[in-house]
Enzyme design. Structure first.
Site, mmCIF file in Angstrom:
data_model
loop_
_atom_site.group_PDB
_atom_site.id
_atom_site.type_symbol
_atom_site.label_atom_id
_atom_site.label_comp_id
_atom_site.label_asym_id
_atom_site.label_seq_id
_atom_site.Cartn_x
_atom_site.Cartn_y
_atom_site.Cartn_z
ATOM 1 N N ARG A 7 0.880 -1.087 0.165
ATOM 2 C CA ARG A 7 0.151 0.005 0.110
ATOM 3 C C ARG A 7 0.878 1.248 0.054
ATOM 4 N NH1 ARG A 7 -4.688 2.444 2.460
ATOM 5 N NH2 ARG A 7 -4.513 4.342 2.330
ATOM 6 N N ARG A 20 -5.160 2.029 -4.548
ATOM 7 C CA ARG A 20 -4.468 1.569 -3.598
ATOM 8 C C ARG A 20 -4.535 -0.245 -3.746
ATOM 9 N NH1 ARG A 20 -7.436 4.611 0.915
ATOM 10 N NH2 ARG A 20 -6.784 6.320 -0.471
ATOM 11 N N ASP A 42 -6.770 -1.425 1.422
ATOM 12 C CA ASP A 42 -7.328 -0.667 2.341
ATOM 13 C C ASP A 42 -7.942 -1.305 3.461
ATOM 14 O OD1 ASP A 42 -7.728 2.018 3.618
ATOM 15 O OD2 ASP A 42 -9.306 2.364 2.412
ATOM 16 N N ASP A 66 -9.687 -0.309 6.942
ATOM 17 C CA ASP A 66 -10.052 0.750 7.871
ATOM 18 C C ASP A 66 -10.849 0.166 9.139
ATOM 19 O OD1 ASP A 66 -8.992 2.802 6.362
ATOM 20 O OD2 ASP A 66 -11.087 3.080 5.243
#
Length: 199
Positions: A115, A124, A127, A129
Site C-alpha cells: 500500500r 491502492r 485498504d 479501515d
C-alpha cells in the site's frame, strides 16, 4: 479403506468440547467486537482482500468471525474514470487488541500488500479501515472512532448490513437506517465473487 461407522475409536466431538471452543473468545481477556472495512482497486483485488483476511486471522488476539459479500464500487472522492473500481467487503472480528494495536496491525497488513500513501483518495492495493470498535467513541486524530465518514458510505454500510441487519454505528444509529439514506449508485453486489472465512 474407509473407517467403519461402528468403529469405537471414531467418536463424535462431545458437545461440551464444542461449547468450550465456541466460548474461547469470551475467555480471552475480555475480547471486543470490531468492524473492519476492506477495499482494493489495484492488482488482483479479490486476492488482496482474501490475503488481508488471512493475515488478520494470523494475528494473535484476533479472530475473523464473519465476512460480507463482495461489492464493486466506484472510487470515492475522485473524478469518474480516473481510477479503477474497487472491490469492497466488511469483516467482523473479535479481538483482545486495544484500538491502537488493531490500527497498527491493519496498517502492517496494508504495507505487506505494498500500500502506498502518496495522496488522499489515491488508488491502492489494499485498504483496511477500522469502522467501529465495540461502543468506543473517540475523536483521537490518529484513530477516530467510529470512522468519521462510515455513515455516509454505501460501500461500507451495504456489506455491513448484509452481515448484520441489526447493526448499530455508535453515535449514528442503525446501519439499516443510514443505508436507506445514502446514495447506492455505483455500489454493485458481485455475486460471482466470494471471500473465504479464514479457518
Amino acid at each position: 479403506m474407509k473407517p467403519n461407522q461402528s468403529d469405537p475409536t471414531v467418536q463424535p466431538v462431545p458437545a461440551a468440547v464444542v461449547a468450550a471452543v465456541d466460548a474461547a473468545d469470551s475467555t480471552l481477556s475480555n475480547p471486543h467486537w470490531a468492524v473492519l472495512a476492506l477495499g482494493a482497486n489495484l492488482g488482483n483485488r479479490l486476492e488482496n482482500l482474501q490475503g488481508a483476511l488471512d493475515a488478520l486471522a494470523d494475528t494473535p488476539g484476533l479472530r475473523v468471525k464473519a465476512v460480507s459479500p463482495v461489492y464493486e464500487t466506484e472510487p470515492w472522492g475522485v473524478e469518474p474514470g480516473t481510477q479503477p473500481s474497487y472491490l469492497n467487503a466488511v469483516a467482523l472480528v473479535r479481538t483482545t487488541l486495544p484500538p491502537s494495536s488493531l490500527l497498527e496491525r491493519a496498517q502492517a497488513v496494508e504495507e505487506a500488500f505494498l500500500r502506498v500513501r502518496d495522496e488522499r483518495w489515491g488508488a491502492r492495493t489494499l485498504d483496511v479501515d477500522i469502522i467501529a470498535y465495540a461502543d468506543v467513541v473517540s475523536d483521537d486524530p490518529v484513530l477516530t472512532l467510529p470512522h468519521p465518514r462510515a455513515h455516509q458510505r454505501a460501500f461500507v454500510l451495504a456489506p455491513w448490513h448484509d452481515l448484520d441487519p441489526e447493526a448499530q454505528l455508535p453515535g449514528h444509529g442503525a446501519v439499516a437506517t443510514l443505508l436507506a439514506a445514502v446514495d447506492r449508485a455505483g455500489v454493485t453486489p458481485r455475486t460471482d465473487l466470494e471471500l473465504r472465512l479464514p479457518e
